[in-house]
Design a protein around this motif. Sequence first.
Motif, PDB file in Angstrom:
ATOM      1  N   ALA A  25      10.633 -15.854  76.758  1.00 47.16           N
ATOM      2  CA  ALA A  25      11.559 -16.723  77.477  1.00 47.16           C
ATOM      3  C   ALA A  25      12.506 -15.819  78.414  1.00 47.16           C
ATOM      4  O   ALA A  25      13.309 -15.042  77.893  1.00 47.16           O
ATOM      5  CB  ALA A  25      12.452 -17.347  76.350  1.00 47.16           C
ATOM      6  N   THR A  26      12.236 -16.013  79.623  1.00 49.05           N
ATOM      7  CA  THR A  26      12.967 -15.045  80.719  1.00 49.05           C
ATOM      8  C   THR A  26      13.425 -15.978  81.864  1.00 49.05           C
ATOM      9  O   THR A  26      13.983 -15.462  82.774  1.00 49.05           O
ATOM     10  CB  THR A  26      11.741 -14.193  81.293  1.00 49.05           C
ATOM     11  N   CYS A  27      13.687 -17.145  81.751  1.00 52.50           N
ATOM     12  CA  CYS A  27      14.432 -18.163  82.397  1.00 52.50           C
ATOM     13  C   CYS A  27      15.747 -17.759  83.028  1.00 52.50           C
ATOM     14  O   CYS A  27      16.455 -17.396  82.056  1.00 52.50           O
ATOM     15  CB  CYS A  27      14.096 -19.460  82.364  1.00 52.50           C
ATOM     16  N   ARG A  28      16.211 -17.805  84.130  1.00 54.66           N
ATOM     17  CA  ARG A  28      17.355 -17.318  84.658  1.00 54.66           C
ATOM     18  C   ARG A  28      18.362 -18.605  84.775  1.00 54.66           C
ATOM     19  O   ARG A  28      19.606 -18.223  84.874  1.00 54.66           O
ATOM     20  CB  ARG A  28      17.408 -16.648  86.117  1.00 54.66           C
ATOM     21  N   TYR A  29      17.740 -19.883  84.583  1.00 53.20           N
ATOM     22  CA  TYR A  29      18.586 -21.057  84.789  1.00 53.20           C
ATOM     23  C   TYR A  29      18.469 -21.764  83.676  1.00 53.20           C
ATOM     24  O   TYR A  29      17.737 -21.852  82.644  1.00 53.20           O
ATOM     25  CB  TYR A  29      17.897 -21.832  85.933  1.00 53.20           C
ATOM     26  N   ILE A  54      10.505 -27.241  94.286  1.00 55.05           N
ATOM     27  CA  ILE A  54       9.824 -25.863  94.924  1.00 55.05           C
ATOM     28  C   ILE A  54      11.067 -25.210  95.524  1.00 55.05           C
ATOM     29  O   ILE A  54      10.921 -23.652  95.279  1.00 55.05           O
ATOM     30  CB  ILE A  54       9.279 -26.587  96.120  1.00 55.05           C
ATOM     31  N   LYS A  55      12.085 -25.596  95.609  1.00 54.24           N
ATOM     32  CA  LYS A  55      13.310 -24.765  96.092  1.00 54.24           C
ATOM     33  C   LYS A  55      13.755 -24.072  94.918  1.00 54.24           C
ATOM     34  O   LYS A  55      14.091 -22.812  94.991  1.00 54.24           O
ATOM     35  CB  LYS A  55      14.597 -25.586  96.597  1.00 54.24           C
ATOM     36  N   ARG A  56      13.747 -24.658  93.783  1.00 54.51           N
ATOM     37  CA  ARG A  56      14.328 -24.073  92.619  1.00 54.51           C
ATOM     38  C   ARG A  56      13.572 -22.993  92.056  1.00 54.51           C
ATOM     39  O   ARG A  56      13.728 -21.920  91.756  1.00 54.51           O
ATOM     40  CB  ARG A  56      14.536 -25.269  91.318  1.00 54.51           C
ATOM     41  N   ILE A  57      12.134 -23.066  92.116  1.00 52.65           N
ATOM     42  CA  ILE A  57      11.213 -22.310  91.728  1.00 52.65           C
ATOM     43  C   ILE A  57      11.156 -21.075  92.734  1.00 52.65           C
ATOM     44  O   ILE A  57      11.203 -19.858  91.994  1.00 52.65           O
ATOM     45  CB  ILE A  57       9.757 -22.855  91.464  1.00 52.65           C
ATOM     46  N   TRP A  63      17.083 -11.434  93.093  1.00 53.05           N
ATOM     47  CA  TRP A  63      18.001 -11.633  93.855  1.00 53.05           C
ATOM     48  C   TRP A  63      18.518 -13.220  94.183  1.00 53.05           C
ATOM     49  O   TRP A  63      19.330 -13.625  94.852  1.00 53.05           O
ATOM     50  CB  TRP A  63      17.821 -10.996  95.147  1.00 53.05           C
ATOM     51  N   GLY A  64      18.101 -14.040  93.115  1.00 53.90           N
ATOM     52  CA  GLY A  64      18.326 -15.403  93.226  1.00 53.90           C
ATOM     53  C   GLY A  64      19.400 -15.828  92.287  1.00 53.90           C
ATOM     54  O   GLY A  64      20.085 -14.864  91.921  1.00 53.90           O
ATOM     55  N   GLY A  65      19.839 -16.946  92.341  1.00 53.31           N
ATOM     56  CA  GLY A  65      20.864 -17.485  91.320  1.00 53.31           C
ATOM     57  C   GLY A  65      20.404 -17.543  89.831  1.00 53.31           C
ATOM     58  O   GLY A  65      19.476 -16.954  89.513  1.00 53.31           O
ATOM     59  N   SER A  66      21.341 -17.946  88.986  1.00 55.68           N
ATOM     60  CA  SER A  66      21.075 -18.008  87.550  1.00 55.68           C
ATOM     61  C   SER A  66      22.283 -18.695  87.002  1.00 55.68           C
ATOM     62  O   SER A  66      23.267 -19.281  87.719  1.00 55.68           O
ATOM     63  CB  SER A  66      21.418 -16.475  87.107  1.00 55.68           C
ATOM     64  N   GLY A  67      22.155 -19.233  85.866  1.00 55.71           N
ATOM     65  CA  GLY A  67      23.222 -19.916  85.188  1.00 55.71           C
ATOM     66  C   GLY A  67      22.862 -21.511  85.226  1.00 55.71           C
ATOM     67  O   GLY A  67      21.576 -21.739  85.330  1.00 55.71           O
TER      68      GLY A  67
END
Length: 72
Positions: A25-29, A54-57, A63-67
């Motif tokens: 489990a490594t999902c940032r979102y 697609i934008k989310r993936i 360096w992308g978002g998270s949360g």
Amino acid sequence: MKLLITPFLFLIKIYQLFISPLMPATCRYQPTCSHYTKQALQKHGLFKGGWLAIKRIFSCHPWGGSGYDPVP
């Protein structure tokens, strides 16, 4: 329209049941990308929901978002 997204929802379910449990489990979102895609397809349909997915993936990188990122 629901008939068009059914195969994609089926593939997401297969991924969630059989492939995802085998990986760490490594999902940032929150919600995870597979849950987000499922919700986006159900709420917005194949084209807009697919574009949101697609934008989310593609935003899932160091360096992308998270949360918390709900489907708009």
